[in-house]
Design an enzyme around this catalytic site. Structure first.
Site, PDB file in Angstrom:
ATOM      1  N   ALA A 169      -9.117  13.544  70.721  1.00 29.90           N
ATOM      2  CA  ALA A 169      -9.278  12.795  69.468  1.00 29.90           C
ATOM      3  C   ALA A 169      -9.385  11.293  69.667  1.00 29.90           C
ATOM      4  O   ALA A 169      -9.319  10.544  68.694  1.00 29.90           O
ATOM      5  CB  ALA A 169      -8.117  13.109  68.526  1.00 29.90           C
ATOM      6  N   ASP A 170      -9.553  10.837  70.903  1.00 31.59           N
ATOM      7  CA  ASP A 170      -9.743   9.403  71.149  1.00 31.59           C
ATOM      8  C   ASP A 170     -10.831   9.214  72.196  1.00 31.59           C
ATOM      9  O   ASP A 170     -10.709   8.415  73.119  1.00 31.59           O
ATOM     10  CB  ASP A 170      -8.424   8.778  71.610  1.00 31.59           C
ATOM     11  CG  ASP A 170      -8.452   7.250  71.571  1.00 31.59           C
ATOM     12  OD1 ASP A 170      -9.297   6.691  70.847  1.00 31.59           O
ATOM     13  OD2 ASP A 170      -7.626   6.621  72.262  1.00 31.59           O
ATOM     14  N   LEU A 171     -11.910   9.965  72.026  1.00 32.39           N
ATOM     15  CA  LEU A 171     -12.976   9.960  73.025  1.00 32.39           C
ATOM     16  C   LEU A 171     -13.992   8.864  72.713  1.00 32.39           C
ATOM     17  O   LEU A 171     -14.749   8.955  71.757  1.00 32.39           O
ATOM     18  CB  LEU A 171     -13.682  11.321  73.057  1.00 32.39           C
ATOM     19  CG  LEU A 171     -14.645  11.549  74.227  1.00 32.39           C
ATOM     20  CD1 LEU A 171     -13.900  11.531  75.552  1.00 32.39           C
ATOM     21  CD2 LEU A 171     -15.378  12.872  74.062  1.00 32.39           C
TER      22      LEU A 171
END
Length: 298
Positions: A196-198
């Site tokens: 979720a932080d790509l």
């Protein structure tokens, strides 16, 4: 133990976490010293690197000189879900977890090449590489991580109160669209393990694989949830609306994703991030989010 903590990290943690962030930073030298004793490490001379919530120090195991990195995070509980995700991926497309001490918010990780990331690769080829990596990361989610069904519902319920609290800076129809879309997505959010932080700076060059993701912030749901940051972090390089749409297509196709769902999550997360950014005083990213939502939502 003396650690040269970057001023930019101090400023960012203090802006986000206030006094609590400042107190945590003051305790970092003692924390790192304890962790070096626990894991039998010696720090290298490289300056620490950082994200918004973590400080990363290069180190080596004393027993064999093997390189590694020590990551300390605030709040410490974020390392619990990160460790769960990293153990599930087991180094497949991501940095390998060597050990974790989540009570102190600490992870011991394999060392990658922090000087080379997908941020240095031309945009569309970088998007295709990131999409292919996203495809590799898609697997059944383990228990114990946040669910997009809950995250989407929370966004749907909070965007309008946050909009009003800030004085109504976003166009109302876009807030309505984000709330409605988030609710629809949450109703059928899937159960895949999702990074979720790509973004491009979170994909570093490795030795056992050419590119490996870091800082996963794992959630359970749609892999399309990973697309938005890959859109807004380099949207300045997509000069025309057609270029923005081409970027979305490249990411979705390389990742084997549903284009419409990728577009929907991008609008929802861009509105959510836009409001968050305004709330903490960001100036550049809200402008990027406005352009992104305007292009994809009309």
């Amino acid at each position: 133990m003396e650690i040269d903590i970057p001023d930019t990290f101090v400023e960012e943690r203090t802006r986000i976490a206030g006094t609590q962030g400042h107190q945590w930073i003051a305790g970092i030298p003692a924390l790192v010293e304890r962790l070096c004793e626990r894991w039998d490490l010696r720090l290298d001379s490289e300056s620490p690197r950082h994200g918004a919530n973590s400080l990363v120090l290069s180190a080596r195991r004393r027993v064999d000189g093997a390189p590694c990195v020590l990551k300390v995070c605030q709040p410490p509980e974020t390392t619990v879900t990160e460790a769960i995700g990293l153990r599930a991926w087991a180094g497949r497309g991501v940095v390998r977890l060597l050990d974790a001490w989540t009570d102190d918010g600490a992870l011991l990780l394999e060392r990658l090449d922090a000087g080379r990331s997908l941020a240095d690769v031309e945009l569309l080829p970088a998007a295709e590489l990131a999409g292919a990596l996203l495809r590799r990361l898609t697997m059944p989610a383990p228990p114990g991580i946040p669910r997009l069904a809950d995250i989407g519902t929370e966004i749907a319920e909070t965007v309008w109160p946050r909009q009003r609290a800030l004085g109504g800076p976003l166009p109302g129809p876009w807030v309505d669209l984000a709330a409605r879309t988030a609710r629809d997505l949450a109703a059928d959010a899937g159960e895949s393990l999702v990074h979720a932080d790509l973004h491009y700076g979170n994909v570093l060059a490795g030795t056992r694989e050419p590119w490996l993701a870091i800082d996963p912030r794992p959630v359970a749901g749609d892999p399309e949830y990973s697309v938005p940051e890959l859109m807004w972090t380099r949207i300045d390089e997509a000069a025309e609306p057609a270029d923005v749409r081409d970027l979305l297509t490249a990411l979705a196709d390389a990742g084997g994703l549903d284009r419409d769902r990728a577009r929907a999550w991008t609008v929802v997360r861009a509105v959510d991030y836009w409001l968050w950014g305004l709330g903490i005083g960001l100036t550049e990213d809200p402008v990027r989010c406005r352009r992104l939502v305007g292009t994809l939502a009309g």
